[in-house]
Write an enzyme that holds these catalytic residues in place. Structure first.
Site, PDB file in Angstrom:
ATOM      1  N   GLU A  34      48.398  40.047  32.104  1.00  0.00           N
ATOM      2  CA  GLU A  34      49.086  41.255  32.594  1.00  0.00           C
ATOM      3  C   GLU A  34      50.234  40.897  33.536  1.00  0.00           C
ATOM      4  O   GLU A  34      50.031  40.179  34.520  1.00  0.00           O
ATOM      5  CB  GLU A  34      48.069  42.154  33.320  1.00  0.00           C
ATOM      6  CG  GLU A  34      48.641  43.499  33.701  1.00  0.00           C
ATOM      7  CD  GLU A  34      47.589  44.445  34.281  1.00  0.00           C
ATOM      8  OE1 GLU A  34      46.390  44.289  33.975  1.00  0.00           O
ATOM      9  OE2 GLU A  34      47.984  45.335  35.050  1.00  0.00           O
ATOM     10  N   LYS A 205      39.509  48.620  39.167  1.00  0.00           N
ATOM     11  CA  LYS A 205      40.114  47.794  38.116  1.00  0.00           C
ATOM     12  C   LYS A 205      41.195  46.907  38.731  1.00  0.00           C
ATOM     13  O   LYS A 205      41.328  45.734  38.390  1.00  0.00           O
ATOM     14  CB  LYS A 205      40.697  48.688  37.017  1.00  0.00           C
ATOM     15  CG  LYS A 205      41.147  47.937  35.778  1.00  0.00           C
ATOM     16  CD  LYS A 205      42.571  47.412  35.839  1.00  0.00           C
ATOM     17  CE  LYS A 205      42.952  46.703  34.544  1.00  0.00           C
ATOM     18  NZ  LYS A 205      44.316  46.143  34.589  1.00  0.00           N
ATOM     19  N   ASP A 221      31.704  33.019  34.373  1.00  0.00           N
ATOM     20  CA  ASP A 221      31.220  34.071  33.472  1.00  0.00           C
ATOM     21  C   ASP A 221      31.742  35.397  34.041  1.00  0.00           C
ATOM     22  O   ASP A 221      31.118  36.005  34.904  1.00  0.00           O
ATOM     23  CB  ASP A 221      29.686  34.039  33.453  1.00  0.00           C
ATOM     24  CG  ASP A 221      29.101  35.084  32.510  1.00  0.00           C
ATOM     25  OD1 ASP A 221      29.802  36.060  32.191  1.00  0.00           O
ATOM     26  OD2 ASP A 221      27.940  34.916  32.100  1.00  0.00           O
ATOM     27  N   HIS A 318      56.031  46.006  36.796  1.00  0.00           N
ATOM     28  CA  HIS A 318      55.506  45.709  35.465  1.00  0.00           C
ATOM     29  C   HIS A 318      56.605  45.576  34.420  1.00  0.00           C
ATOM     30  O   HIS A 318      56.471  44.825  33.466  1.00  0.00           O
ATOM     31  CB  HIS A 318      54.590  46.855  35.001  1.00  0.00           C
ATOM     32  CG  HIS A 318      53.152  46.650  35.321  1.00  0.00           C
ATOM     33  ND1 HIS A 318      52.665  46.847  36.583  1.00  0.00           N
ATOM     34  CD2 HIS A 318      52.108  46.270  34.557  1.00  0.00           C
ATOM     35  CE1 HIS A 318      51.365  46.602  36.573  1.00  0.00           C
ATOM     36  NE2 HIS A 318      51.009  46.247  35.358  1.00  0.00           N
TER      37      HIS A 318
HETATM   38  P1  NAD Z   1      23.273  25.376  34.395  1.00  0.00           P
HETATM   39  O1  NAD Z   1      22.173  25.691  33.465  1.00  0.00           O
HETATM   40  O2  NAD Z   1      24.262  24.350  33.960  1.00  0.00           O
HETATM   41  O3  NAD Z   1      22.575  24.971  35.777  1.00  0.00           O
HETATM   42  C1  NAD Z   1      23.240  24.337  36.826  1.00  0.00           C
HETATM   43  C2  NAD Z   1      22.899  22.862  36.838  1.00  0.00           C
HETATM   44  O4  NAD Z   1      23.648  22.203  37.841  1.00  0.00           O
HETATM   45  C3  NAD Z   1      21.439  22.627  37.133  1.00  0.00           C
HETATM   46  O5  NAD Z   1      20.956  21.659  36.247  1.00  0.00           O
HETATM   47  C4  NAD Z   1      21.448  22.036  38.551  1.00  0.00           C
HETATM   48  O6  NAD Z   1      20.394  21.176  38.762  1.00  0.00           O
HETATM   49  C5  NAD Z   1      22.783  21.335  38.572  1.00  0.00           C
HETATM   50  N1  NAD Z   1      23.404  21.160  39.892  1.00  0.00           N
HETATM   51  C6  NAD Z   1      24.003  20.017  40.333  1.00  0.00           C
HETATM   52  N2  NAD Z   1      24.499  20.183  41.569  1.00  0.00           N
HETATM   53  C7  NAD Z   1      24.218  21.459  41.911  1.00  0.00           C
HETATM   54  C8  NAD Z   1      24.521  22.229  43.073  1.00  0.00           C
HETATM   55  N3  NAD Z   1      25.184  21.718  44.128  1.00  0.00           N
HETATM   56  N4  NAD Z   1      24.117  23.505  43.091  1.00  0.00           N
HETATM   57  C9  NAD Z   1      23.468  24.055  42.044  1.00  0.00           C
HETATM   58  N5  NAD Z   1      23.157  23.371  40.928  1.00  0.00           N
HETATM   59  C10 NAD Z   1      23.542  22.066  40.852  1.00  0.00           C
HETATM   60  O7  NAD Z   1      24.123  26.659  34.757  1.00  0.00           O
HETATM   61  P2  NAD Z   1      23.713  28.010  35.457  1.00  0.00           P
HETATM   62  O8  NAD Z   1      24.693  28.215  36.545  1.00  0.00           O
HETATM   63  O9  NAD Z   1      22.256  28.065  35.773  1.00  0.00           O
HETATM   64  O10 NAD Z   1      23.976  29.070  34.297  1.00  0.00           O
HETATM   65  C11 NAD Z   1      25.273  29.577  34.072  1.00  0.00           C
HETATM   66  C12 NAD Z   1      25.470  29.939  32.629  1.00  0.00           C
HETATM   67  O11 NAD Z   1      24.481  30.873  32.189  1.00  0.00           O
HETATM   68  C13 NAD Z   1      26.795  30.582  32.392  1.00  0.00           C
HETATM   69  O12 NAD Z   1      27.471  29.877  31.382  1.00  0.00           O
HETATM   70  C14 NAD Z   1      26.417  31.987  31.892  1.00  0.00           C
HETATM   71  O13 NAD Z   1      27.369  32.476  30.987  1.00  0.00           O
HETATM   72  C15 NAD Z   1      25.076  31.765  31.261  1.00  0.00           C
HETATM   73  N6  NAD Z   1      24.185  32.908  31.084  1.00  0.00           N
HETATM   74  C16 NAD Z   1      24.380  34.107  31.706  1.00  0.00           C
HETATM   75  C17 NAD Z   1      23.491  35.171  31.553  1.00  0.00           C
HETATM   76  C18 NAD Z   1      23.713  36.425  32.328  1.00  0.00           C
HETATM   77  O14 NAD Z   1      24.569  36.463  33.190  1.00  0.00           O
HETATM   78  N7  NAD Z   1      22.974  37.527  32.076  1.00  0.00           N
HETATM   79  C19 NAD Z   1      22.384  35.004  30.716  1.00  0.00           C
HETATM   80  C20 NAD Z   1      22.195  33.755  30.071  1.00  0.00           C
HETATM   81  C21 NAD Z   1      23.087  32.722  30.270  1.00  0.00           C
END
Ligand code: NAD
Length: 361
Positions: A34, A205, A221, A318
């Site tokens: 945008e 928005k 996300d 815009h």
């Molecule tokens: P992830 O599964 O990759 O988990 C984070 C990883 O980073 C873990 O293994 C953790 O041990 C590691 N890690 C290393 N250093 C860290 C630190 N300092 N702090 C935290 N973790 C650390 O990712 P996530 O964040 O658990 O999941 C995010 C994903 O889930 C996104 O891609 C999202 O789109 C997806 N998702 C979203 C939904 C929803 O929002 N409803 C549902 C399902 C999946």
């Protein structure tokens, strides 16, 4: 990253300037199609900078996961409460990294909804967005929850209403810079947003223009962020995510508060090289710092829109870039694009038809 891929969709990647947040200067990566959003954020930040910039902060990264239990027995709440430590310990076997960092499953809440029992697992996901981590924990503890409650396990998934993971930002815009009329116009517009949902949605928005653009740049996300933000805005009837008021000197203050589930690790962030570059440019070290910055950008974006609406209207900014888009859509190439866009802006006739006419004539 995804299934059935046939290509990628590219969007402009820009940098918003002038942001000073908690005394630190930031270049803000923004990915957005945008026109004028990046310029508007930069301008709002320039005006706020005159009064010290933005003050921002974020809560700890606590996410809620939900387990739905159907037909739970009458003793269910008591038995879960008694087994709380055991359940937390079991959940924490899922991530040693998180436990080492002082994060992990911290608490359990229970409620009855529509005849069902709902268990909330509260997890400090530290620097990750956290959905995968929380969902894994929920699935891990579900069989034990079933035993304890005597019920049937239904859905097990994170809640995107992360109301314990809020970010806030605040700024002051001096009267001497804005002028009294503009400040009054902003406050009048804000009063409309407080009461008229047709305006409130557009108000919010405008905030998300900035927040989503940083989210896209840094590989977040953004659907989760959007869902959380609007859910939070609607918790007591749909309301603006920002607030504005005057101080005794007549300067304008603005404040934002919203949930922001963002990560600097996890998800697809590490496998997305552009997101890595964006995080490097931004220079944030933690998810809390990223969400503080995003809150400040949301506030700046909102202020910029309100200021434009109170002043020259939203179209002026815009239209120049929009005219270029129309020239391209009409088939203009190279230098023709600027020539046709300029002519349309000058004549105040900005349309696809006129762009085609100019191109062919
Ligand atoms: P992830 O599964 O990759 O988990 C984070 C990883 O980073 C873990 O293994 C953790 O041990 C590691 N890690 C290393 N250093 C860290 C630190 N300092 N702090 C935290 N973790 C650390 O990712 P996530 O964040 O658990 O999941 C995010 C994903 O889930 C996104 O891609 C999202 O789109 C997806 N998702 C979203 C939904 C929803 O929002 N409803 C549902 C399902 C999946």
């Amino acid at each position: 990253m995804v299934e059935n891929i046939v290509g990628t969709q590219e969007l402009p990647f820009g940098l918003a300037t002038n942001f000073r947040i908690n005394g630190k200067d930031y270049l803000i990566p923004m990915v957005i199609e945008e026109p004028s959003v990046i310029a508007a954020a930069s301008h709002a930040a320039k005006l706020a900078r005159e009064a010290g910039g933005f003050w921002a902060e974020a809560d700890e990264s606590i996410m809620r996961g939900e387990i739905q239990v159907l037909d739970a027995g009458p003793e269910a709440e008591k038995r879960i409460t008694e087994a709380k430590e055991e359940l937390l310990e079991m959940a924490n076997t899922c991530s040693q990294t998180l436990s080492k960092l002082g994060g992990g499953a911290k608490d359990i809440e229970i409620k009855r909804v529509n005849g069902m029992l709902v268990l909330h697992l509260l997890v400090d996901v530290k620097d990750a967005m956290g959905a995968n981590t929380v969902n894994t924990m929920l699935e891990k503890i579900s069989p034990r929850v079933q035993e304890l409650t005597g019920g049937r396990i239904g859905f097990r998934i994170i809640s995107n209403l992360c109301d314990l993971r809020l970010a806030r930002a605040r700024a002051r815009w001096p009267k001497a810079l804005l002028g009294e009329d503009v400040i009054q116009g902003i406050l009048d517009g804000y009063r409309l947003a407080e009461k008229d949902i047709y305006r409130t949605v557009t108000h919010n928005k405008g905030i998300m223009n900035g927040i989503d653009a940083v989210a896209l740049a840094t590989g977040q996300d953004w659907r989760a962020i959007e869902a959380g933000a609007h859910g939070w805005a609607a918790r007591n009837g749909y309301k603006p995510l920002t607030r504005y008021w005057l101080d005794e000197k007549g300067d304008l203050w603005g404040e934002i508060e919203l949930p922001l589930a963002v990560g600097v690790v996890g998800g697809s962030i590490k496998s997305n090289p552009v997101a890595q570059i964006a995080l490097k440019i931004l220079g944030v070290k933690s998810a809390k710092e990223l969400s503080s910055v995003m809150a400040a950008v949301g506030l700046a974006q909102n202020f910029a829109a309100l200021r434009a609406l109170a002043k020259e209207g939203i179209q002026k900014g815009h239209m120049r870039l929009h005219a270029r888009n129309l020239a391209i859509a009409a088939g203009a190439k190279g230098e023709e694009i600027e020539r046709i866009a300029e002519r349309m802006v000058k004549e105040g006739k900005i349309s696809l038809e006129y762009a085609k006419e100019l191109l062919n004539g």
